[in-house]
Write a protein that holds these residues in place. Structure first.
Motif, short mmCIF file in Angstrom:
data_model
loop_
_atom_site.label_atom_id
_atom_site.label_comp_id
_atom_site.label_asym_id
_atom_site.label_seq_id
_atom_site.Cartn_x
_atom_site.Cartn_y
_atom_site.Cartn_z
N GLY A 1 0.86 -1.18 0.00
CA GLY A 1 0.00 0.00 0.00
C GLY A 1 0.90 1.23 0.00
N GLY A 2 0.63 2.18 0.90
CA GLY A 2 1.50 3.36 1.01
C GLY A 2 2.65 3.14 1.97
N LEU A 3 2.74 1.92 2.53
CA LEU A 3 3.79 1.63 3.51
C LEU A 3 5.08 1.18 2.85
CD1 LEU A 3 2.21 -0.52 6.37
CD2 LEU A 3 2.63 1.94 6.33
N CYS A 4 6.19 1.48 3.50
CA CYS A 4 7.47 0.93 3.07
C CYS A 4 7.66 -0.36 3.86
CB CYS A 4 8.57 1.95 3.40
SG CYS A 4 10.21 1.26 3.31
N ALA A 5 7.42 -1.50 3.21
CA ALA A 5 7.51 -2.78 3.92
C ALA A 5 8.96 -3.12 4.23
CB ALA A 5 6.86 -3.88 3.10
N ASP A 6 9.86 -2.85 3.28
CA ASP A 6 11.28 -3.11 3.51
C ASP A 6 12.09 -2.17 2.62
OD1 ASP A 6 13.52 -4.21 4.59
OD2 ASP A 6 13.27 -6.19 3.72
N ILE A 7 13.34 -1.92 3.02
CA ILE A 7 14.16 -0.96 2.26
C ILE A 7 15.65 -1.27 2.47
CG2 ILE A 7 14.05 0.72 4.19
CD1 ILE A 7 14.15 2.95 2.00
N GLY A 8 16.45 -1.02 1.43
CA GLY A 8 17.92 -1.10 1.54
C GLY A 8 18.51 0.17 0.94
N VAL A 9 19.48 0.76 1.64
CA VAL A 9 20.10 2.02 1.17
C VAL A 9 21.63 1.85 1.22
CG1 VAL A 9 20.31 4.51 1.53
CG2 VAL A 9 18.17 3.36 2.12
N GLY A 10 22.29 2.02 0.09
CA GLY A 10 23.76 1.95 0.03
C GLY A 10 24.31 3.28 -0.45
N VAL A 11 25.43 3.70 0.17
CA VAL A 11 25.97 5.04 -0.13
C VAL A 11 27.43 4.92 -0.54
CG1 VAL A 11 26.37 7.35 0.81
CG2 VAL A 11 24.41 6.01 1.60
N THR A 12 27.81 5.62 -1.59
CA THR A 12 29.21 5.65 -2.02
C THR A 12 29.68 7.09 -2.16
OG1 THR A 12 30.76 4.68 -3.61
CG2 THR A 12 28.75 5.61 -4.54
N GLY A 13 30.98 7.28 -2.05
CA GLY A 13 31.57 8.62 -2.29
C GLY A 13 31.66 9.49 -1.05
N LEU A 14 30.88 9.18 -0.03
CA LEU A 14 30.82 10.08 1.12
C LEU A 14 32.00 9.88 2.08
CD1 LEU A 14 29.25 12.21 2.78
CD2 LEU A 14 28.02 10.34 3.88
N GLY A 15 32.26 8.63 2.43
CA GLY A 15 33.31 8.35 3.42
C GLY A 15 34.45 7.54 2.82
N ALA A 16 35.30 7.00 3.68
CA ALA A 16 36.47 6.25 3.21
C ALA A 16 36.07 4.94 2.55
CB ALA A 16 37.40 5.97 4.39
N LYS A 17 34.88 4.43 2.89
CA LYS A 17 34.40 3.22 2.22
C LYS A 17 32.89 3.35 2.00
CE LYS A 17 33.39 0.61 6.41
NZ LYS A 17 33.30 -0.68 7.02
N PRO A 18 32.40 2.67 0.97
CA PRO A 18 30.95 2.68 0.78
C PRO A 18 30.27 1.98 1.97
CG PRO A 18 32.04 1.30 -0.87
CD PRO A 18 33.11 1.85 0.00
N PHE A 19 29.07 2.39 2.30
CA PHE A 19 28.42 1.80 3.49
C PHE A 19 26.92 1.68 3.29
CE2 PHE A 19 28.30 6.36 3.99
CZ PHE A 19 27.08 6.62 4.59
N ARG A 20 26.33 0.84 4.15
CA ARG A 20 24.87 0.67 4.15
C ARG A 20 24.30 1.62 5.19
NH1 ARG A 20 21.59 -5.04 4.67
NH2 ARG A 20 19.55 -4.03 4.73
N ALA A 21 23.32 2.41 4.81
CA ALA A 21 22.78 3.43 5.71
C ALA A 21 21.67 2.81 6.56
CB ALA A 21 22.27 4.62 4.90
N VAL A 22 22.08 2.03 7.57
CA VAL A 22 21.09 1.28 8.35
C VAL A 22 20.17 2.19 9.16
CG1 VAL A 22 22.21 -0.98 8.53
CG2 VAL A 22 22.94 0.84 10.02
#
Ligand SMILES: Cc1cc2nc3c(=O)[nH]c(=O)nc-3n(C[C@H](O)[C@H](O)[C@H](O)COP(=O)(O)OP(=O)(O)OC[C@H]3O[C@@H](n4cnc5c(N)ncnc54)[C@H](O)[C@@H]3O)c2cc1C
Length: 296
Positions: free
Chosen positions: A206-227
């Motif tokens: 529906g309008g809910l976010c049932a599950d999500i994954g977020v990965g980030v690159t470029g910001l820190g010394a290594k890419p990371f998962r934004a838990v």
């Protein structure tokens, strides 16, 4: 711009490559697409005595479905990922990410295994791997093991691979149900590398976010998962204000990189903005309608 002298071998089995890697130790380097290693060698920042070319080992490239997982061989090029109809249908985040890597020449030669093993802090595919919770299969003198993407990236250009190990394939989930995906980055103008890049997949209910994954690159010394961002949004009704608050958490406990291309403050700002935009885009493609927040 001329590399130091080196030998070049083309093993035809994985075991042969592992034996060469083990016996030559630090003096040997694996060669995949060569688009990260050869520039380093030309600048003499790397001077391996032996290049072990992976191109003649059968079975290291290719994309296939195995039940609810997609398997991508380490030697699969960025172009093969970008143009795979199977991935576009089953796990579109990978083609969406691969298609914005560098330029067409880079995508024709560069491989997913080379990109992940090289572990550039701004590599695009790393963000998608982290968002998707990818599993990486590696083989070495001690046998085989599987690593989670989160365990793989240790630090700036440093991975959990031991010197005798070869990354052989990557496994990501088939995104079934009402899933949306997005990879957005601000490219550095000369190379195309991400000043900041954010990969998102989410499943809508529906309008809910049932599950999500977020990965980030470029910001820190290594890419990371934004838990923290993920936790903020999981099982919530998605609204622009909520996404904005969640996106602000992407920089918490991260030391942003600053260089001639972007200051640490600017990268942190970009990370919050691109996290917001990538989540909104993933929500849109999952069929969740949102009104746009002001200034975004
Ligand atoms: C002009 C330019 C622009 C670029 N722009 C971008 C961009 O916008 N985004 C981006 O993400 N990347 C970019 N890249 C990097 C590109 O994606 C590279 O292809 C990639 O990082 C390395 O892949 P490769 O196959 O060329 O690896 P190689 O250069 O052959 O190898 C890289 C490193 O990984 C090791 N290695 C290779 N394969 C394996 C394996 N299977 N197991 C273990 N170790 C292995 C090698 O020994 C080496 O140390 C760019 C490169 C160039 C030259």
């Amino acid at each position: 711009m001329i590399p130091a002298p080196f030998d070049h071998i083309t093993p035809v089995t994985l075991d042969e490559a592992i034996r060469a890697l083990t016996s030559h130790g630090e003096e040997a380097k694996l060669l995949a697409g060569g688009h990260s290693l050869l520039p380093l060698m030309k600048l003499r920042l790397a001077s391996p005595k032996l290049l072990i070319d992976l191109s003649k080992i059968p079975g290291l490239a290719g994309i296939r479905q195995e039940g609810d997982k997609m398997t991508v061989g380490a030697l699969t090029t960025h172009y093969q990922i970008e143009s795979s109809e199977l991935l576009k249908e089953k796990c579109p985040l990978l083609p969406q990410t691969a298609r914005v890597i560098g330029d067409v020449q880079v995508r024709n030669r560069g491989t997913i295994g080379g990109s992940l093993a090289h572990a550039d802090p701004a590599a695009d595919l790393a963000a998608a791997m982290l968002a998707l919770g990818a599993e990486l299969r590696v083989r070495g003198a001690q046998g085989e093991r599987w690593l989670k993407a989160e365990e793989f990236f240790l630090d700036l250009m440093t991975t959990a691979l031991s010197p005798s190990e070869i990354l052989t394939e990557i496994r990501v989930p088939v995104l079934s149900g009402r899933c949306g995906t997005a990879y957005l980055k601000l490219p550095q103008k000369a190379s195309g590398f991400a000043l900041v890049g954010v990969a998102v997949w989410l499943r809508a209910d529906g309008g809910l976010c049932a599950d999500i994954g977020v990965g980030v690159t470029g910001l820190g010394a290594k890419p990371f998962r934004a838990v923290r961002v993920e936790r903020h949004l999981r099982r919530k009704r998605l609204e622009p204000a909520l996404i904005e608050t969640a996106s602000a958490e992407v920089t918490l406990r991260i030391e942003p990189l600053g260089d001639i291309h972007a200051s640490a403050e600017f990268r942190a700002h970009l990370a919050r903005l691109y996290t917001y935009r990538a989540i909104v885009e993933a929500a849109r493609t999952a069929g969740i309608s949102l009104t746009k927040a002001k200034g975004k």
